[in-house]
Scaffold this active site. Structure first.
Site, PDB file in Angstrom:
ATOM      1  N   LYS A 181     -26.613 -15.516 -23.042  1.00 28.48           N
ATOM      2  CA  LYS A 181     -25.512 -16.498 -23.018  1.00 28.48           C
ATOM      3  C   LYS A 181     -24.597 -16.120 -21.863  1.00 28.48           C
ATOM      4  O   LYS A 181     -24.549 -14.970 -21.451  1.00 28.48           O
ATOM      5  CB  LYS A 181     -24.716 -16.426 -24.324  1.00 28.48           C
ATOM      6  CG  LYS A 181     -23.894 -17.669 -24.610  1.00 28.48           C
ATOM      7  CD  LYS A 181     -24.745 -18.698 -25.325  1.00 28.48           C
ATOM      8  CE  LYS A 181     -24.041 -20.023 -25.486  1.00 28.48           C
ATOM      9  NZ  LYS A 181     -24.818 -20.921 -26.360  1.00 28.48           N
ATOM     10  N   ASP A 214     -23.558 -25.623 -22.708  1.00 27.06           N
ATOM     11  CA  ASP A 214     -22.889 -25.324 -23.985  1.00 27.06           C
ATOM     12  C   ASP A 214     -21.522 -26.006 -23.871  1.00 27.06           C
ATOM     13  O   ASP A 214     -21.376 -26.957 -23.083  1.00 27.06           O
ATOM     14  CB  ASP A 214     -22.771 -23.808 -24.205  1.00 27.06           C
ATOM     15  CG  ASP A 214     -22.392 -23.437 -25.649  1.00 27.06           C
ATOM     16  OD1 ASP A 214     -23.262 -23.465 -26.529  1.00 27.06           O
ATOM     17  OD2 ASP A 214     -21.199 -23.157 -25.908  1.00 27.06           O
TER      18      ASP A 214
END
Ligand code: NDP
Ligand code: 2IT
Length: 451
Positions: free
Chosen positions: A124, A164
């Site tokens: 991430k 995201d």
């Protein structure tokens, strides 16, 4: 948690005492793994390794705004685990981004990606940059500066970022363009790309659609369905929009959506026409959800209280709740409000939107509860399908991708359901997902000498 797991957890806290979101995500997984370690004591070493990121990259992102003023943001990429495939996971641009939040997201991603059955490790990244109120030019210059450092750390067989919060098609386009220029090659290094340069059909829809496919499977175990059900959805971004669309497809009635300023309640239900209006508002005009209440009759708008910022939405009387905004948006008290209104099912579209107290409340009251790492895995699964299409230099039809997505979600549901039963916790999708996700990664780590 038993004393062995407690000692692992204590060492995680001792190493990084100021990372509450990361601790929260780790604690839940360690809790679930207690029966696994009892059955396979040899996996304790794997647990000690799996809570430590393989690599963390942090860098400076300087950029100029439209007035020529200079700004400095912080960029990150957390490469958490590559045991079963290249690091894979989104980029988040939001002022709250820090190492704790990105480590929790990357950690969750490891188990989620494993559950998809596709060969993807977990990662991430992102920045504390706030895209709100910025011009396209400012967002472009920021993305270009961000990629000027990130490009040397990623690659189609190494680490494949995606979107995201705050990172959608526009940002992926700018990031891809700069990667291509710097690396001097055209590869599938990012997913969520535009259709004209290697993006997959259905990727924009995938997280929301997948969430509803998963919830449908979960409801079916109790002979229930979306047909005629009232549904509360939070957020109004990528995940919320397409969850809303699929709920409508399955005969449900979505009655709420939100953004960080407040939420709308439309008792008549958000139909296709209203949803199209919201998509234009959010994706093209980049406006606020309040405008929906100003535009349509009979819609109520409630502004957020400062903390918790979605307070109020979960007091709406619904059959099904789909939190699709951000972490810790349903606390214990809000969960109790849903339970008091006899909610049947809660499925997480966001990552970790329910606090541990909320999850406990749902489980203690017999509410069907789907953890994000299972129920929102459709996004990354379809990213995996985009990677496959890029490698094949082919693109599949909308129907082909949607069918594969649906099959993956049905399979994740089955796997989590059966694993929970096998370990003596029937109906506990949290335990089932954590254990099933862990076992594949653990086996790979052990086989590879836990490098
Ligand atoms: P978007 O940026 O498209 O939308 C986010 C939505 O949530 C916006 O409506 C935003 O409101 C709201 N929101 C964000 N932060 C807060 C906050 N702190 N308080 C209140 N509202 C907030 O993001 P996505 O839809 O892509 O992501 C939503 C969630 O789903 C995240 O948890 C993400 O990690 C998760 N997820 C996303 C996937 C994907 O494929 N995109 C895949 C799997 C999970 P505002 O615009 O006012 O900030
Ligand atoms: O949280 C997530 O799974 C995502 N943001 C999607 C990640 C991806 O690589 O598609």
């Amino acid at each position: 948690m038993d004393s062995t797991m407690k000692s692992v957890y204590d060492s995680v806290i001792a190493r990084d005492p100021n990372q509450p979101e990361f601790h929260q995500a780790v604690e839940e997984v360690l809790d679930s793994l207690v029966p696994v370690i009892q059955a396979h004591p040899e996996y304790l070493q794997v647990v000690r390794a799996i809570v430590e990121a393989e690599r963390i990259i942090q860098f400076r992102v300087p950029w100029y705004d439209d007035n020529g003023d200079f700004h400095v943001n912080r960029g990150f990429r957390i490469q958490f685990n590559s045991a079963i495939g290249p690091y894979k996971g989104g980029l988040r641009f939001h002022p709250s981004v820090n190492q704790s939040i990105l480590k929790f997201l990357a950690f969750e991603q490891v188990f989620k990606n494993s559950l998809t059955g596709l060969p993807m490790g977990g990662g991430k990244g992102g920045s504390d940059f706030d895209p709100k109120g910025k011009s396209d030019g400012e967002v472009m210059r920021f993305c270009q500066s961000f990629m000027m450092e990130l490009w040397r750390h990623i690659g189609a067989d190494l680490d494949v970022p995606a979107g995201d919060i705050g990172v959608g098609g526009r940002e992926i386009g700018y990031l891809f363009g700069m990667y291509k220029k710097l690396a001097n090659e055209f590869t599938g290094v990012l997913t969520g790309k535009g259709r004209s340069y290697g993006g997959s059909l259905i990727r924009p829809q995938a997280t929301g659609y997948g969430l509803v496919y998963f919830a449908r499977e979960m409801l079916a175990t109790k002979d229930k369905s979306f047909e005629g059900a009232t549904v509360a959805i939070s957020g109004s971004g990528n995940v919320a929009q397409f969850a809303c669309e699929k709920v409508i497809d399955l005969g449900g009635k979505p009655v709420t959506l939100s953004d960080s300023s407040g939420f709308i309640h439309d008792p008549a239900g958000i139909d296709r026409e209203k949803l199209a209006w919201i998509m234009d508002l959010k994706n093209n005009r980049r406006g606020r959800i309040k405008e929906f209440a100003d535009h349509f009759d009979g819609v109520e708008y409630t502004a957020s209280k400062p903390e918790p910022n979605l307070n109020g939405l979960w007091g709406v009387n619904v059959d099904i709740a789909l939190p699709c905004a951000t972490q810790n948006e349903i606390n214990g008290e809000e969960a109790q409000m849903l339970v008091d209104n006899e909610v049947t099912a809660v499925a997480e579209g966001a990552n970790m939107p329910c606090t541990p107290e909320a999850v406990e409340c749902f489980q203690a009251n017999g509410v069907l509860f789907a953890p994000g790492k299972a129920s929102n895995a459709g996004g990354v699964a379809t990213s995996g399908l985009e990677m496959s299409q890029n490698s094949l230099r082919m693109s599949w039809t909308r129907e082909e991708v949607d069918q594969k997505l649906e099959a993956i979600m049905v399979n994740i549901h089955k796997n989590a359901f059966e694993t929970a039963e096998k370990y003596g916790m029937p109906g506990n999708y949290v335990a089932g997902a954590n254990i099933a996700g862990f076992l594949k990664v653990a086996e790979a780590m052990q086989a590879q000498g836990m490098v």
